[in-house]
Design an enzyme around this catalytic site. Sequence first.
Site, short mmCIF file in Angstrom:
data_model
loop_
_atom_site.label_atom_id
_atom_site.label_comp_id
_atom_site.label_asym_id
_atom_site.label_seq_id
_atom_site.Cartn_x
_atom_site.Cartn_y
_atom_site.Cartn_z
N PRO A 79 0.82 -1.03 -0.04
CA PRO A 79 -0.02 -0.03 0.11
C PRO A 79 0.84 1.11 0.07
CG PRO A 79 -0.79 -1.52 1.68
CD PRO A 79 0.65 -2.19 1.17
N ARG A 82 2.28 2.51 3.15
CA ARG A 82 3.51 1.77 3.77
C ARG A 82 4.91 2.07 2.97
NH1 ARG A 82 2.30 -3.87 4.58
NH2 ARG A 82 4.03 -4.27 3.00
N ASP A 83 4.58 2.20 1.83
CA ASP A 83 5.32 2.38 0.64
C ASP A 83 6.25 3.74 0.97
OD1 ASP A 83 6.98 2.18 -1.44
OD2 ASP A 83 5.64 3.11 -3.02
N LEU A 84 5.43 4.89 1.59
CA LEU A 84 5.78 6.02 1.82
C LEU A 84 7.01 5.92 2.95
CD1 LEU A 84 5.23 9.05 1.36
CD2 LEU A 84 3.91 8.90 3.51
N CYS A 87 10.16 4.38 1.79
CA CYS A 87 11.06 5.09 1.04
C CYS A 87 12.08 6.10 1.91
CB CYS A 87 10.33 6.45 0.29
SG CYS A 87 9.28 5.81 -0.96
#
Lengths: 126, 478
Positions: A79, A82-84, A87
């Site tokens: 999602p 979470r990807d944020l 990073c």
Amino acid sequence: MTNTDPVPPPVNVPRPRARILACNQKARQLAALVLAQRGDTRALTQDPPPTQYPYGCTTIFAPGWEVDSSNGTHGLCQPIERDLYDCYHTCYWPAQVPDGVTNAPSWTSSCGAPMQDWKSIDLVFP
Amino acid sequence: MQLRTVLHRRFRGDGETDFVYVATSAAILGVDAPTGAIVDAFATASGRDDEQWLAEQPDAAQAASSLHDLIDLGVIRPVGEAQAPRAQLPPMPFPLATLVLNVTNKCNLSCTYCYEYGEDRLTAGTGSKGAGKARMEDDTARQSIDFLLRNCGDRPQVSITFFGGETLLNFPAIRTAVEYAEQRATALRKRVHYSLTTNATLLTDEVIDFLTQHRFGITVSIDGDQKEQDRHRTFQKGVGSFATIAPRIQLLVAKNKERKGRSLGARVTLTAGAAPVPDTYRFLTQELGFDEVGFAPVTAGLGRTYALGELGYERLLREFGELAEDYIAAAIRGESHGFANLGDLLRELHQGVNKAHPCGAGLGLLGVSTEGDIGLCHRFVESKDHELGNVATGLDEAARTSFLQRAHVDTKTDCTKCFARPLCAGGCYHEAHVRYGDATKANLHYCEWIRGFVDLGLRSYGRILSRNPRFFARFETS
């Protein structure tokens, strides 16, 4: 590489001298390959010396992003919320988030659980 | 990062450009002085740190750009970089290109150095008789053609080479094979190229007519003028063969020229005490009319008196250098020259040939004995230890693959540090067998000679490229 021409230019032509000439057929094949690869995406391990790449970057390539078939994010393997953080912490996609080491060390301090409150993250202006 | 220049050889041309022969890829690069200096700077055993080195450069941007080019071209690489595994073999069964038919194992000469009948023979049998049938029967010749055409894959052209013994002692089998091959190849829409090696004693008008009509590539084994030829190339009672062959060669040259045949080659076996190479070359081309001359040091086991010793090889290299001057001068004028050893080497250098195996034996080329038994090449037929099947029953693919795996250059650890490896790959299987009793071993006894000869080739390449780069267009593959 500045010249893949097998025939060196005549001396009286005013053009910069090539530093490297691909002379035989094999050299010309190699030179053509190198020129074709330059500027293309390639695996980090294929580009020694890897001086330009951030430390700690993942070696996997896992595109899981945007929305699922119901226009939500829960069906995605990764999602966006979470990807944020991926990073940020593991340097998954460093261009997408503020630099948390030197310039904006606390840019996520107002956000405790990104899956719920990712909208509370501060804006960061360079 | 520690970087190091890979295995290479530097050489010069006639102009300002220096050259690098990159042994890992067989690429030849021209480099200007600053770039050449980078190649040299990183040519140390432990390598050098690139950032530290760049910091010391007056023009760091230019140095970085050149270094990057050299890295991408594989001239300078990280120390300890993992090597991609090299393919052990091409996809097998590899399609055949050439079949060498030993149409007879008898010979009417008794050359004292002959590997076939002398002290270094591989086969059983005595005197000038091999172990198998003396002559190949017509049926076996036809089966051989079928075998070749069955195993050549999609190749539009195949080659058939006739060999012996003295090949022309069995002219009927040659005629049968050619007539049958023409008929079968036409049906399959393939072309066939024929070649033959002979001692020239049996070149009658009829034979010459047949050979030139079918555009044979003809090689005559001849050692030079009368004195050279008669020293080792004698009839069984010890009488020299020059007086017999000279007039026949003249007939062959005339007919071949008239029919615009393929270039006519002489093959000279070099022994201890032979005349200077340039003299022999001039005699064979100017007096006898050959188009090309190839020189080969005699194959000899240890202790043979006719073998070239170390001093012999040194002398040979010097004489090759003298003849190379003629070649280079002709090439600069844009003309061909018949020094076949150098011509072949320059072709391989220009194409960037990088061999996994020293020659095509067992790959695209196989030899067939008088009885139809298949060997690695004509030198191995009738050697029971190296048999690879029979043209009637088929090729023993397992034995073929096993040999090629064992003979791969990567298994020859002695070759890993040699810049001549892409061209030599360990050298002739037969030489290795005679010398070490193992065809897959590297021929360490002539490493210095090979390196010296490749060096001569590189220097010649550089000099011709500096003066007349267009000369090499003749060697280009599509």
